[in-house]
Design an enzyme around this catalytic site. Structure first.
Site, mmCIF file in Angstrom:
data_model
loop_
_atom_site.group_PDB
_atom_site.id
_atom_site.type_symbol
_atom_site.label_atom_id
_atom_site.label_comp_id
_atom_site.label_asym_id
_atom_site.label_seq_id
_atom_site.Cartn_x
_atom_site.Cartn_y
_atom_site.Cartn_z
ATOM 1 N N ASP A 85 17.088 -17.064 7.877
ATOM 2 C CA ASP A 85 18.352 -16.486 7.439
ATOM 3 C C ASP A 85 18.375 -16.772 5.947
ATOM 4 O OD1 ASP A 85 21.029 -16.265 6.524
ATOM 5 O OD2 ASP A 85 21.719 -16.399 8.585
ATOM 6 N N HIS A 86 18.165 -15.727 5.145
ATOM 7 C CA HIS A 86 17.894 -16.009 3.724
ATOM 8 C C HIS A 86 19.087 -16.666 3.024
ATOM 9 C CE1 HIS A 86 19.934 -12.179 2.918
ATOM 10 N NE2 HIS A 86 20.074 -12.591 1.677
ATOM 11 N N HIS A 113 24.580 -14.655 8.489
ATOM 12 C CA HIS A 113 24.963 -15.322 7.242
ATOM 13 C C HIS A 113 26.347 -15.997 7.302
ATOM 14 C CE1 HIS A 113 21.569 -13.042 6.147
ATOM 15 N NE2 HIS A 113 22.175 -11.947 5.760
HETATM 16 C C1 BG6 Z 1 21.001 -8.780 4.681
HETATM 17 C C2 BG6 Z 1 21.812 -7.684 5.305
HETATM 18 O O1 BG6 Z 1 20.625 -9.724 5.648
HETATM 19 O O2 BG6 Z 1 21.779 -9.429 3.681
HETATM 20 C C3 BG6 Z 1 22.284 -6.696 4.254
HETATM 21 O O3 BG6 Z 1 21.019 -7.009 6.264
HETATM 22 C C4 BG6 Z 1 23.021 -7.407 3.151
HETATM 23 O O4 BG6 Z 1 23.111 -5.695 4.832
HETATM 24 C C5 BG6 Z 1 22.183 -8.577 2.621
HETATM 25 O O5 BG6 Z 1 23.274 -6.491 2.109
HETATM 26 C C6 BG6 Z 1 22.980 -9.418 1.652
HETATM 27 O O6 BG6 Z 1 22.132 -10.363 1.058
HETATM 28 P P1 BG6 Z 1 22.420 -10.900 -0.416
HETATM 29 O O7 BG6 Z 1 21.428 -11.987 -0.619
HETATM 30 O O8 BG6 Z 1 22.233 -9.727 -1.326
HETATM 31 O O9 BG6 Z 1 23.834 -11.355 -0.407
#
Ligand code: BG6
Length: 501
Positions: free
Chosen positions: A188-189, A251
């Site tokens: 989960d980045h 997230h």
């Molecule tokens: C991804 C989602 O996991 O996270 C996207 O699939 C979203 O829909 C993105 O835009 C948001 O990531 P960050 O790092 O740009 O906030």
């Protein structure tokens, strides 16, 4: 003797590989955070030579790497030197022979004669092929269950990990048939972001906040994840997912668990994840009525913003013109445990909102009485501690202060910490941290099996109620706004309001 590490990326022709994974591996190499004997092998369906693959990735590095200035041959970290460690293997995800040839190929890679190597498999493909890849890896003998002196095998699985509780459980079973839990890294980045990691550090390394971190002092918590972009070219994925699955299940619940968890007994992967799971376990399960009362979903509609015509969700490419997929969700959650009973957590997440902003706001209770009423100050603003996850990464604390003058007037002011001014070093990308942790065998920032299933349980209850409504009347919100009126109503009926951002 250390073993070389082979990183095999499935879905090597995809966007994620170009935008995130290769730039992250290249950055780790520029910062000498991965060893020189780490080799990267892209596995995908298209016919391609190693050289073609390297050239394609070189272009991607020019666009997406934070080290692009150093990538020239004369630079400090020439891409050409790094690219010598990058290879391509053509293969069909379902074809067992292509995995047998992958095994042979890995064995033939330099440095030779060093005995078995470490293997990291990265599933960066659409989720529909996760299962078959996992089965084929097992079948081809590419996975060693027990790590030993000669090497280890690990797997990183991208999100979405399943599409509801049942599919997540099945996927967990399928992986567990081939890998042991400590070899599985569910990514989960958000957990790789510096500001998200800082939530625990902020809470647990400062003596002054933790005593206040409970229902005696906190009134409620708001978590906002707002994006100005629409779904763009991801219409077909989003039609299936919707924002509840796309953002809340992963997230947003991760942010919530870090805010709400008890102090772990050790700063160690399982101790931390045990506490996060307890939070998910303590979230009051929704009944059908709760879903209706506490969850708002909506879809964005067209709007002209600064002369730019923004299309509505139903007009986006690959989206059904009668789609009922939600692009916005606002909801209230209650955590039934000693610390949080009576403290609602309000979540709001959406595409095409007014600005890009992810923030956790802790609203403290009001001072017990208005001492300054006699001086004309009847209401006091609550103290709000805002953890800004992105952008303008930092933390601010709002409090009331006497405005200079001969009378008593109390104005809200901010104490602000900004990463940019306090730390000169650039923040690493989330994928850098996560890949580096996986290579060193630290799964703290990855989701454990039970964590994923608890999160899906909550989300699946909502999905079931929604699926039972034959023709939902989705509230609409204008692109560039903060969501539908129903979202304001949701929090207003508890006599609270969304933070102005
Ligand atoms: C991804 C989602 O996991 O996270 C996207 O699939 C979203 O829909 C993105 O835009 C948001 O990531 P960050 O790092 O740009 O906030």
């Amino acid at each position: 003797m250390s073993s070389p590490t082979h990183i095999v990326i499935f879905g090597a022709s995809g966007d994620l590989t170009k935008r995130k994974l290769l730039p992250a591996l290249y950055a780790l190499s520029c910062e000498t955070l991965i060893a020189d004997d780490v080799v990267i092998v892209g596995f995908a369906r298209k016919e391609k030579s190693h050289e073609q693959f390297r050239t394609e990735l070189g272009e991607a590095i020019k666009q997406h790497s934070r080290f692009k200035d150093k990538a020239e041959e004369s630079g400090k970290c020439p891409w050409k030197t790094f690219a010598e460690r990058v290879y391509y293997h053509k293969g069909d995800f379902a074809n067992a022979e292509d995995y047998a040839s992958l095994l042979k190929f890995l064995d033939s890679l330099p440095p030779k004669n060093t005995g078995p190597s470490n293997r990291l498999f990265y599933l960066a493909t659409p989720p529909s092929v996760f299962s078959v890849i996992i089965q084929r890896l097992g079948g081809a003998g590419l996975v060693t269950k027990e790590a030993n002196d000669d090497g280890w095998t690990r797997i990183i699985v991208e999100k979405p990990f399943g599409s509801d509780l049942e599919t997540a459980r099945i996927l967990n079973e399928q992986i567990a048939a081939v890998f042991q839990e400590d070899q599985i890294y569910r990514i989960d980045h958000y957990l790789g972001k510096e500001t998200v990691q800082n939530i625990l550090v902020f809470r647990m390394s400062n003596g002054i906040f933790e005593p206040l971190w409970n229902n005696h002092y906190i009134d409620h918590v708001q978590i906002t994840v707002a994006e100005p972009l629409g779904v763009e070219e991801r219409g077909s994925y989003f039609e299936e997912a919707g924002i509840l699955r796309d953002m809340i299940q992963s997230h947003v619940l991760q942010l919530l668990t870090l805010i709400a968890m008890e102090p772990p007994v050790a700063f160690e992967a399982n101790a931390i994840r045990d506490e996060k799971v307890k939070v998910l376990h303590a979230i009051r399960p929704y009944s059908q009525t709760d879903v209706t009362d506490h969850v708002v979903r909506a879809q964005y509609v067209a709007k002209n913003i600064d002369g730019n015509a923004m299309v509505g969700y139903r007009q986006e490419p690959e989206v059904n013109p009668k789609s009922t997929t939600e692009t916005f969700v606002a909801m209230r959650l209650d955590i039934d445990n000693w610390r949080w009973a009576g403290v609602p957590f309000y979540l709001r997440v959406g595409k095409r909102l007014a600005k890009r902003l992810t923030e956790v706001a802790i609203y403290f209770k009001h001072a017990p009485y208005a001492l300054f009423r006699s001086a004309g100050c009847y209401t006091l603003e609550p103290n709000v501690l805002a953890l800004r996850i992105q952008p303008n990464e930092g933390i601010s604390l709002g409090f009331g202060s006497k405005a200079p003058g001969t009378t008593i007037r109390i104005d809200p002011v901010q104490m602000d910490f900004l990463y940019e001014t306090s730390f000169q070093d650039a923040q690493p990308e989330a994928y850098e941290r996560l890949l580096s942790d996986c290579l060193t065998g630290d799964s703290t920032l990855f989701a454990r099996r039970d964590e994923i299933e608890h999160a899906w349980d909550l989300v699946t209850r909502i999905l079931h109620v929604w699926n039972g409504i034959p023709r939902p009347q989705l509230p609409e919100y204008q692109s560039g706004s903060w969501g539908p009126d129903e979202s304001d109503d949701l929090i207003r009926k508890d006599l609270r309001k969304w933070r102005k951002l």
